[in-house]
Design an enzyme around this catalytic site. Structure first.
Site, mmCIF file in Angstrom:
data_model
loop_
_atom_site.group_PDB
_atom_site.id
_atom_site.type_symbol
_atom_site.label_atom_id
_atom_site.label_comp_id
_atom_site.label_asym_id
_atom_site.label_seq_id
_atom_site.Cartn_x
_atom_site.Cartn_y
_atom_site.Cartn_z
ATOM 1 N N GLN A 1 -7.137 3.773 15.349
ATOM 2 C CA GLN A 1 -6.793 2.475 14.763
ATOM 3 C C GLN A 1 -5.439 1.986 15.277
ATOM 4 O OE1 GLN A 1 -5.456 2.138 10.523
ATOM 5 N NE2 GLN A 1 -7.409 1.073 10.253
ATOM 6 N N ALA B 1 -12.758 -4.119 5.463
ATOM 7 C CA ALA B 1 -11.920 -5.315 5.331
ATOM 8 C C ALA B 1 -10.512 -5.093 5.863
ATOM 9 C CB ALA B 1 -11.865 -5.752 3.866
ATOM 10 N N ASP B 2 -9.862 -4.002 5.463
ATOM 11 C CA ASP B 2 -8.470 -3.824 5.923
ATOM 12 C C ASP B 2 -8.416 -3.505 7.413
ATOM 13 O OD1 ASP B 2 -7.906 -0.783 6.324
ATOM 14 O OD2 ASP B 2 -8.869 -0.825 4.377
ATOM 15 N N TYR C 1 -13.194 -0.811 2.891
ATOM 16 C CA TYR C 1 -12.556 -0.108 4.007
ATOM 17 C C TYR C 1 -12.668 -0.906 5.295
ATOM 18 C CZ TYR C 1 -12.817 3.553 0.537
ATOM 19 O OH TYR C 1 -12.689 4.258 -0.637
ATOM 20 N N HIS D 1 -4.640 -1.893 0.451
ATOM 21 C CA HIS D 1 -4.630 -1.778 1.908
ATOM 22 C C HIS D 1 -4.856 -3.133 2.572
ATOM 23 C CE1 HIS D 1 -5.034 2.578 1.241
ATOM 24 N NE2 HIS D 1 -4.668 2.721 2.498
ATOM 25 N N GLU E 1 0.824 -1.206 0.000
ATOM 26 C CA GLU E 1 0.000 0.000 0.000
ATOM 27 C C GLU E 1 0.858 1.255 0.000
ATOM 28 O OE1 GLU E 1 -1.564 3.387 2.208
ATOM 29 O OE2 GLU E 1 -0.364 1.828 3.157
#
Length: 338
Positions: A100, A284-285, A282, A307, A10
């Site tokens: 995160q 998923a990652d 979004y 990502h 990424e």
């Protein structure tokens, strides 16, 4: 010491955030060279530095290279210390991406924590607060930890100034099998704007009604925020399915017509709904970290993004466990954790 080339995969800030989180949980130090080497402006930006500083504070880490523009970052973790913390990005950099970085280490700690995060809450290249609250955190809460997030003040690009508060009650992560999203139970669309003409929001909603003609009139809402929280505008379209909620968003940009923004967001949402996958691109990652740390489980998603693939590769390097990514006959993709 795990050596990572930040220009691979990424090639952006996700490599920094996930590496810090995995390092704090596993106790394994790392060094990243070519930080954000895949971006037009490589090196750490303010929001990445804040994320590293947050990881350093909660984990008593020893760090070198945590400065704006730095191309090399070395991180040696200590013991995670839950508690009350405040982290301010200082720009419109994403509060959600700072969260995160520290969420999983604190969700696996031995006592609760409370976070105050200040910066951007609705800005490009990051999930808006609404996505974190209604799409991502419900999955985490199903896994054992209890995480509650509150939006105190919106923060749009470029001003920032937003504030979110997060309470984390830790618990071991239980594996989940998130294969089917379930039937569509409802949908809604909302335009938030401030410091801009009302006509921009009206044009977005008008185009959405054309793109989603089967949705009832009361599914479309326009909300004007206080002028001191902008300027800015965001469109969010929500699909509530039986087992998960997905939110597709579009951020107002100079030179991008309101109608085009609305059409693109609606197309993304319709593509997700038709896929039968549990996680959109979004979500998923973001699920890779908790699912990998649970040491088992699986979820389905749409076509893998860079990502997602990068998150999988990093998790395998830190944890030493295989993660299988394969396409199913129906077209969706299965991500399975050993």
């Amino acid at each position: 010491m795990i050596e990572i080339d930040g220009s691979e995969g990424e090639g952006g800030g996700q490599v920094v955030r996930n590496s810090c989180a995995l390092s704090l949980v596993t106790g394994r130090p790392f060094r990243i060279t070519n930080v954000r080497g895949g971006r037009s402006k490589p090196g750490l930006m303010r929001q990445h530095v804040t994320a590293v500083e947050a990881a350093t504070r909660i984990g008593g880490a020893e760090v070198s290279g945590a400065a704006v523009g730095s191309a090399t970052l070395e991180f040696r973790p200590g013991a995670v210390q839950p508690g009350e913390y405040r982290f301010a990005v200082g720009t419109a950099g994403s509060t959600g991406l700072v969260l995160q970085t520290v969420l999983m280490p604190l969700a696996l700690a031995d006592r609760p924590s409370r976070l105050v995060l200040e910066g951007g809450t609705h800005n490009m290249l990051a999930p808006p607060f609404d996505f974190i609250e209604r799409t991502f955190l419900p999955v985490i809460n199903r896994m054992g930890p209890k995480v509650e997030a509150r939006l105190v003040r919106h923060g749009f690009y470029p001003r920032g100034g937003g504030r979110i508060e997060v309470d984390i009650t830790p618990a071991p992560l239980a594996p989940l099998e998130c294969i089917d999203s379930g039937e569509l139970a409802g949908g809604s669309a909302q335009v938030l704007f401030t410091g801009l003409p009302f006509e921009i929001a009206e044009r977005m909603i008008a185009r959405l009604r054309k793109e989603l003609p089967e949705w009832p009139e009361d599914a479309f809402v326009v909300r004007e925020l206080p002028a001191d929280q902008g300027p800015g505008v965001i469109l969010m379209i929500e699909a509530r399915k039986a087992h998960v909620t997905e939110i597709a968003s579009g951020f107002g940009q100079l030179g991008v017509p309101a109608e085009r923004l609305a059409k693109t967001a609606a197309s993304r949402l319709k593509g997700y709904v038709a896929s039968q996958a549990f996680a959109g691109p979004y979500l998923a990652d973001q699920l890779v970290l908790p699912f990998a740390l649970a040491s088992s489980g699986a979820f389905t998603t749409v076509k893998p993004t860079g990502h997602l693939i990068t998150a999988v590769e990093l998790a395998q390097r830190f944890l030493g466990k295989p993660i299988i990514l394969e396409q199913e006959p129906c077209g969706r993709h299965l991500v399975r954790f050993a």
